[in-house]
Motif scaffolding. Structure first.
Motif, short mmCIF file in Angstrom:
data_model
loop_
_atom_site.label_atom_id
_atom_site.label_comp_id
_atom_site.label_asym_id
_atom_site.label_seq_id
_atom_site.Cartn_x
_atom_site.Cartn_y
_atom_site.Cartn_z
N GLY A 1 13.75 -9.08 -1.32
CA GLY A 1 12.62 -9.81 -1.56
C GLY A 1 11.46 -9.11 -1.84
N ARG A 2 11.56 -8.00 -2.06
CA ARG A 2 10.31 -7.21 -2.71
C ARG A 2 10.75 -6.78 -3.90
N ARG A 3 9.61 -6.39 -4.76
CA ARG A 3 9.69 -5.94 -6.28
C ARG A 3 10.04 -4.48 -6.25
N SER A 4 11.08 -4.17 -6.86
CA SER A 4 11.80 -2.85 -6.84
C SER A 4 10.72 -1.80 -7.03
N SER A 5 9.55 -2.18 -8.04
CA SER A 5 8.54 -1.11 -8.63
C SER A 5 7.67 -0.88 -7.28
N ASN A 6 7.51 -1.93 -6.59
CA ASN A 6 6.79 -1.60 -5.19
C ASN A 6 7.17 -0.85 -4.21
N VAL A 7 8.71 -0.95 -4.15
CA VAL A 7 9.41 -0.17 -3.07
C VAL A 7 9.50 1.32 -3.61
N ILE A 8 9.71 1.53 -4.75
CA ILE A 8 9.88 2.82 -5.36
C ILE A 8 8.48 3.52 -5.31
N ALA A 9 7.19 2.69 -5.59
CA ALA A 9 6.00 3.30 -5.35
C ALA A 9 5.71 3.74 -4.13
N ALA A 10 6.20 2.92 -3.05
CA ALA A 10 5.96 3.23 -1.72
C ALA A 10 6.63 4.57 -1.06
N CYS A 11 8.05 4.51 -1.84
CA CYS A 11 8.85 5.74 -1.49
C CYS A 11 8.08 7.12 -2.13
N ILE A 12 7.69 6.96 -3.22
CA ILE A 12 6.87 8.02 -4.07
C ILE A 12 5.63 8.53 -3.00
N TYR A 13 5.00 7.31 -2.43
CA TYR A 13 3.84 7.38 -1.96
C TYR A 13 4.06 8.11 -0.45
N ILE A 14 5.06 8.06 0.09
CA ILE A 14 5.60 8.56 1.66
C ILE A 14 5.88 10.14 1.30
N VAL A 15 6.48 10.50 0.15
CA VAL A 15 6.58 11.68 -0.13
C VAL A 15 5.45 12.58 -0.45
N LEU B 1 -2.92 6.88 -3.25
CA LEU B 1 -2.29 5.48 -3.50
C LEU B 1 -2.96 4.80 -4.84
N LEU B 2 -4.16 5.17 -5.10
CA LEU B 2 -4.99 4.60 -6.26
C LEU B 2 -4.07 5.06 -7.59
N ASP B 3 -3.79 6.18 -7.40
CA ASP B 3 -2.80 6.89 -8.59
C ASP B 3 -1.82 5.91 -8.99
N LEU B 4 -0.89 5.71 -7.88
CA LEU B 4 0.39 4.83 -8.12
C LEU B 4 -0.18 3.35 -8.59
N SER B 5 -1.25 2.82 -7.89
CA SER B 5 -1.41 1.55 -8.41
C SER B 5 -1.94 1.40 -9.88
N ASP B 6 -2.46 2.49 -10.53
CA ASP B 6 -3.11 2.65 -11.71
C ASP B 6 -1.91 2.62 -12.64
N LEU B 7 -0.62 3.54 -12.37
CA LEU B 7 0.40 3.47 -13.03
C LEU B 7 1.20 2.20 -13.16
N ASN C 1 -3.27 -3.96 -8.17
CA ASN C 1 -4.53 -3.73 -7.25
C ASN C 1 -4.18 -3.44 -6.08
N SER C 2 -4.41 -2.46 -5.66
CA SER C 2 -4.13 -1.79 -4.09
C SER C 2 -5.01 -2.40 -3.14
N LEU C 3 -5.93 -3.04 -3.72
CA LEU C 3 -7.14 -3.35 -2.44
C LEU C 3 -6.84 -4.77 -2.05
N LEU C 4 -5.86 -5.64 -2.79
CA LEU C 4 -5.72 -6.83 -2.46
C LEU C 4 -4.54 -6.80 -1.45
N PRO C 5 -4.78 -7.79 -0.36
CA PRO C 5 -3.86 -7.94 0.72
C PRO C 5 -2.27 -8.51 0.17
N PRO C 6 -1.36 -8.01 0.76
CA PRO C 6 0.07 -8.44 0.15
C PRO C 6 0.16 -9.51 0.52
N THR C 7 0.88 -10.31 -0.37
CA THR C 7 1.37 -11.76 -0.21
C THR C 7 2.68 -11.74 0.10
#
Length: 169
Positions: free
Chosen positions: A127-141, A151-157, A161-167
């Motif tokens: 139920g999650r976009r794979s690109s978002n899960v992958i970005a989260a995994c990279i961010y954890i690292v 986080l802004l670097d990943l959201s740019d790539l 928009n990392s400032l919006l609340p998740p839907t």
């Protein structure tokens, strides 16, 4: 799931989670997958509705090859080994692409892939976009290894928009 007296080669931690059902051993300190091919020697059969029997258990795949799983001479269908292997391969490619744009080393990319595999095993990708899960995994690292990425670097790539609340669906 149980912790054993194994030691992680990466962080020297001893908190290792061994899940026999999924066939993996993961360091709970750093997320490194220590083993993902734990093979059980027992075979269990159950009787079906019409007197037939079938093997019970979970097929534990190795990372290589795309051969259909089988038990003896009979192929096992519906297990999803090929689909899972393709999912992991796509994630590995996506992690590699994002990591190269962020100029991350191979160690960090491998750790991000291990976090992705953990999320996949725990069904946190559904139920999650794979690109978002992958970005989260990279961010954890990035946070655990102290890299200079934000986080802004990943959201740019990802052009998100990392400032919006998740839907939620």
């Amino acid at each position: 799931m149980l912790a054993t007296m194994r030691e992680c080669k990466n962080c020297i931690g001893s908190d290792v989670d061994v899940d026999q059902a999924r066939g993996n051993a993961v360091c709970m300190g750093c997320g490194l997958v220590l083993e993902d091919n734990i093979i059980v020697s027992e075979v269990e059969f159950v009787e079906g509705g019409r007197g037939g029997s079938h093997a019970v258990g979970q097929f534990v795949s190795s990372e290589g090859g795309a051969k259909m799983p089988s038990f003896g001479n009979a192929p096992l269908f519906g297990i999803g080994r090929e689909s899972r292997a393709q999912t992991v391969q796509r994630a590995k490619q996506h992690i590699s692409n994002l990591g190269s744009q962020l100029q991350m080393n191979q160690y960090c990319l491998d750790m991000a892939l291990n976090f992705y595999k953990m999320a996949l095993n725990k069904q946190l990708t559904r139920g999650r976009r794979s690109s978002n899960v992958i970005a989260a995994c990279i961010y954890i690292v990035c946070r655990t290894e102290g890299t200079p990425h934000m986080l802004l670097d990943l959201s740019d790539l990802l052009q998100v928009n990392s400032l919006l609340p998740p839907t939620f669906p």
